[in-house]
Design an enzyme around this catalytic site. Structure first.
Site, short mmCIF file in Angstrom:
data_model
loop_
_atom_site.label_atom_id
_atom_site.label_comp_id
_atom_site.label_asym_id
_atom_site.label_seq_id
_atom_site.Cartn_x
_atom_site.Cartn_y
_atom_site.Cartn_z
N SER A 679 0.81 -1.23 0.00
CA SER A 679 0.00 0.00 0.00
C SER A 679 0.83 1.27 0.00
O SER A 679 0.29 2.36 -0.08
CB SER A 679 -0.95 0.01 1.20
OG SER A 679 -0.22 0.00 2.40
N LYS A 722 -5.99 3.56 9.10
CA LYS A 722 -5.16 4.54 8.41
C LYS A 722 -5.76 5.94 8.48
O LYS A 722 -5.05 6.93 8.68
CB LYS A 722 -4.97 4.11 6.96
CG LYS A 722 -4.07 2.88 6.82
CD LYS A 722 -3.96 2.43 5.38
CE LYS A 722 -3.03 1.20 5.28
NZ LYS A 722 -2.92 0.71 3.89
#
Length: 807
Positions: A679, A722
């Site tokens: 990611s 996140k």
């Protein structure tokens, strides 16, 4: 009755002793009456009458408390001791009987009738003497306490009267037996009594000897305690008592009868108890059998608590004990509502997944409290042995059931709430796979007859409400994860942490430190400062520790001067006095935009985190250097990002061979911490482009997404964590893959309120938003549509020239 057979003598009552004729006995005299009687007798003819008290405890006996038959004695020696008492030596002369007591207030004075003995000089008497002497000789052989010299003197006496009296004096007889012998006038009768006693004593000694022999053969050399138990057993056997009266076995049998057990288990318990009753209590095998029976009857087989599922009460309790966590609480209420309607426990096993400190275990405890069940918690972290779950077989030394059965015994009911903590941290080695053993435990179709190796009998776990907790899902085996319904607890926002600190953590710490609320006046601003600059976590565990630190320091001041302590407001400026220098910088947005540094978002087991990725350009030969302890996947992301940049070189205004004359170094700080995952791809590409174009990256922008060679952006995981990390870090704008749009519906609105979330599909969009450009549309330039093979041919022609290949 002639006057010659009557004598008036002082009386000396004796305690626990009978004096016989022909014997000399030392006596210690302490009672006043007795001393006066002795002195009177010693001053006249030295004759005194000795008779035993019926009750030795009496200090002042009356006429009725003294035996009528006694012995007329002569005082041979008298000695006055320093403490006022007397020591005398008396010699027995004749038997006598008290006719009457004469009045004398100072001491007892009695009129005594002398008794004449009946001595039968016949063959039977001679035979009795002979048998008594033989028995005495044999008895002295067994009883080493008898003085051999006294025994020899006795064996040389021929007078039957003297022999019987002196023998009665040395034998270990009770007071009543000696008094009976003294009252027996017939010498033959006395000899018969003494012979019976001697033969009885000899038989007892022989029996004891046989018992010792039998016990000695059964006893091992090192088991001294075992000897005592076997001796008791042998005595009972000799007496014909077949019942074993050991209290522990009787107690165990009482427990077995009282306990309600399934038919199969009851049969096993009866069989094992029968085996135990035939064993020696001190043997090792008996301990194993006893422990096995104890486990079987200690476990709950039918005991259960009555469910009290009141949905409104459950909802109220969950809201009272836990702030936020709306979705997890809603799922729990739904789960319990279904149970209430179906009256069945069968259903999904709940698995709470989230960072440390978000309240997973306490949530499970609240469920137990809400429905009125017992709560049991077992930590599975670090378990590597399958026997920890299934138990050890009884053939091993120190065998025990597994943690599941131990937890059930602790609960005491068949329907507790059973929390299996840290299910993601189970290991596996040569001792087996504990996670595989849990498959049976957590499967509603199988756990109605869970097999523990120690119990060796099926145990019903179907009534148990199992709840598991974990920090991460990727370490849980797929087969085990398939049996559980995952409920994610992503973490808390700043506002939630503030409310938790005010309403839960601070009151709890005040109580723990013995302080009142006015002594620790922490306002919202101070709590927010602690949250922002002294903690960086998804949960609230460290936040509670920092509050506890403040309470400890104030508690110290209060303890020193309780009366003089004046509460003061704890402001932001005073926090450093209590907690030291701030540990974290709040907000990446406070820094200036920089070239070659891009902010990414990472997922960790402790929640989300900001990830700074740096790229620098140096003169070189086209090398790509990667540092920061990156995993294989992340290193491949760097390669993919570099390939994307090279493919867009002409559009970005870079020479086609730009990479030949430079070295690119990509680094992720905190190099000691391993990092992996795809990611960070778009963040790495942004940092490289920024370094190549010398254009800064916006410091208020963070991003996450996997990059392909063509610049496409693929979806990522851990979006909730996140985004929370972005909020904690002061980020204003977050770039996420377009395909993650559906997950935004599950995000707390308070989180999205503080963030601008932009959905992106390709890397070109990312660069236009992330780079600090006056006009983002000018970033990508028009490039001629040239064939790559012609470009390469042209590049070969210009290889030796210094002119770069321009677009």
């Amino acid at each position: 009755m002639s006057n010659e057979s009557l004598k008036v003598l002082p009386l000396l009552p004796l305690r626990e002793i009978v004096v016989f004729p022909y014997t000399a006995v030392p006596l210690f005299i302490g009672r006043v009456k007795s001393i006066l009687a002795i002195e009177k007798a010693y001053a006249t003819d030295k004759l005194i009458f000795l008779s035993a008290q019926k009750d030795a405890k009496l200090d002042n006996p009356t006429e009725n408390d003294i035996y009528k038959v006694g012995t007329v004695c002569k005082i041979i020696q008298l000695l006055k001791l320093p403490d006022g008492t007397l020591k005398i030596l008396v010699e027995g002369l004749n038997r006598g009987r008290i006719v009457r007591f004469l009045s004398d207030s100072e001491y007892f004075l009695v009129e005594v009738e002398l008794k004449t003995e009946i001595i039968e000089a016949d063959v039977e008497t001679i035979a009795l003497i002979k048998l008594c002497k033989e028995s005495l000789e044999e008895y002295s052989h067994y009883n080493k306490k008898l003085n051999p010299e006294i025994v020899n003197n006795l064996l040389n006496i021929d007078n039957p009267s003297e022999f019987s009296d002196r023998l009665a004096a040395i034998l270990n007889l009770k007071l009543e037996q000696k008094q009976k012998l003294l009252e027996t006038i017939s010498v033959k009768k006395r000899l018969e009594i003494l012979l019976n006693h001697l033969r009885g004593e000899i038989e007892i000694i022989k029996t004891e000897s046989r018992i010792r022999e039998r016990v000695k053969k059964q006893m091992e050399k090192t088991q001294r305690d075992y000897y005592l138990h076997e001796q008791m057993k042998a005595i009972q056997k000799e007496l014909g008592e077949r019942e074993d009266g050991r209290s522990d076995l009787a107690e165990l049998e009482k427990r077995i009868k009282k306990k309600k057990l399934p038919k199969e288990v009851a049969s096993i318990v009866r069989r094992e108890f029968k085996k135990l009753s035939l064993m020696s209590p001190m043997s090792a095998e008996a301990t194993v059998v006893r422990n096995y029976i104890d486990w079987l009857i200690s476990l709950p087989w039918y005991e259960k608590t009555q469910d009290n599922i009141d949905i409104e009460k459950v909802e109220e309790l969950l809201n009272k004990n836990h702030y936020g966590l709306e979705k997890p609480k809603q799922r729990i209420i739904e789960h319990l509502a279904v149970q209430k309607l179906t009256k069945s426990i069968k259903g999904p096993i709940l698995c709470f997944v989230g960072p440390p400190g978000v309240g997973k275990t306490s949530l499970a405890k609240s469920i137990a409290e809400a429905i009125g069940r017992k709560f049991v918690r077992v930590s599975l972290g670090g378990i590597r042995d399958e026997a920890e779950i299934r138990g050890h077989r009884r053939t091993y030394v120190g065998a025990l059931p597994g943690k599941i059965i131990q937890g059930m015994r602790k609960a005491g009911t068949i329907n507790p709430v059973f929390c299996l903590d840290e299910v993601d941290k189970i290991g596996m080695d040569f001792r087996g796979d504990p996670a595989a053993a849990l498959l049976e435990v957590l499967d509603p179709e199988q756990n109605h007859s869970f097999q523990d190796h120690y119990l060796e009998v099926g145990y019903d776990l179907s009534k148990v409400l199992f709840i598991t907790t974990a920090n991460a899902l990727y370490t849980i085996p797929p087969a085990l994860l398939d049996r559980m319904e995952v409920i994610e607890l992503p973490g808390y926002t700043e506002e939630e942490k503030l409310e938790i600190a005010k309403n839960y953590l601070l009151p709890r710490q005040l109580q723990a430190h013995g302080l009142s609320p006015e002594m620790v006046p922490l306002d919202d601003d101070a709590l927010l400062e602690i949250i922002r600059k002294y903690t960086r976590e998804a949960g609230v565990r460290n936040l509670e520790r920092e509050i506890a630190t403040i309470c400890r320091k104030i508690a110290k001041d209060v303890a020193k001067n309780p009366k003089e302590f004046i509460p003061f407001k704890i402001t932001i400026s005073k926090l450093e006095e209590f907690l030291g220098v701030p540990k974290y910088r709040y907000g990446v947005a406070e820094e200036q935009p920089q070239v070659g540094i891009a902010t990414g978002l990472a997922w960790t087991e402790t929640g989300g985190a900001l990830l700074q990725i740096e790229a620098v350009i140096m003169p070189g030969k086209g090398n790509l250097q990667i540092t920061g302890k990156l995993g294989e996947v992340m290193q491949e992301s760097v390669q993919a990002a570099m390939s994307y940049v090279r493919s867009r070189a002409l559009q970005l205004g870079l020479p086609l061979d730009f990479y030949r004359k430079i070295d690119i170094h990509v680094h992720v700080p905190e190099g000691a911490i391993p990092k992996d995952g795809p990611s960070a791809g778009i963040t790495i590409a942004t940092a490289i482009v920024s370094a190549l174009l010398k254009i800064p990256v916006k410091n208020t922008v963070a991003m996450t997404g996997e990059i392909t060679l063509r610049g496409r952006i693929l979806p990522i995981g851990g979006l909730k964590e996140k985004l929370l990390a972005a909020v904690r870090g002061g980020i204003k704008t977050v770039l996420i893959p377009k395909e993650n749009e559906k997950e935004l519906k599950e995000i707390n609105p308070n989180v999205l309120r503080d963030l601008e979330v932009i959905l992106v599909e390709n890397m070109d969009e990312v660069l236009k938003i992330a780079l600090l450009l006056e006009d983002p549309s000018t970033l990508f330039k028009e490039a001629p549509s040239l064939d790559i093979w012609k470009l390469m041919e042209l590049q070969e022609k210009l290889k030796d020239k210094t002119v770069p290949l321009e677009h």
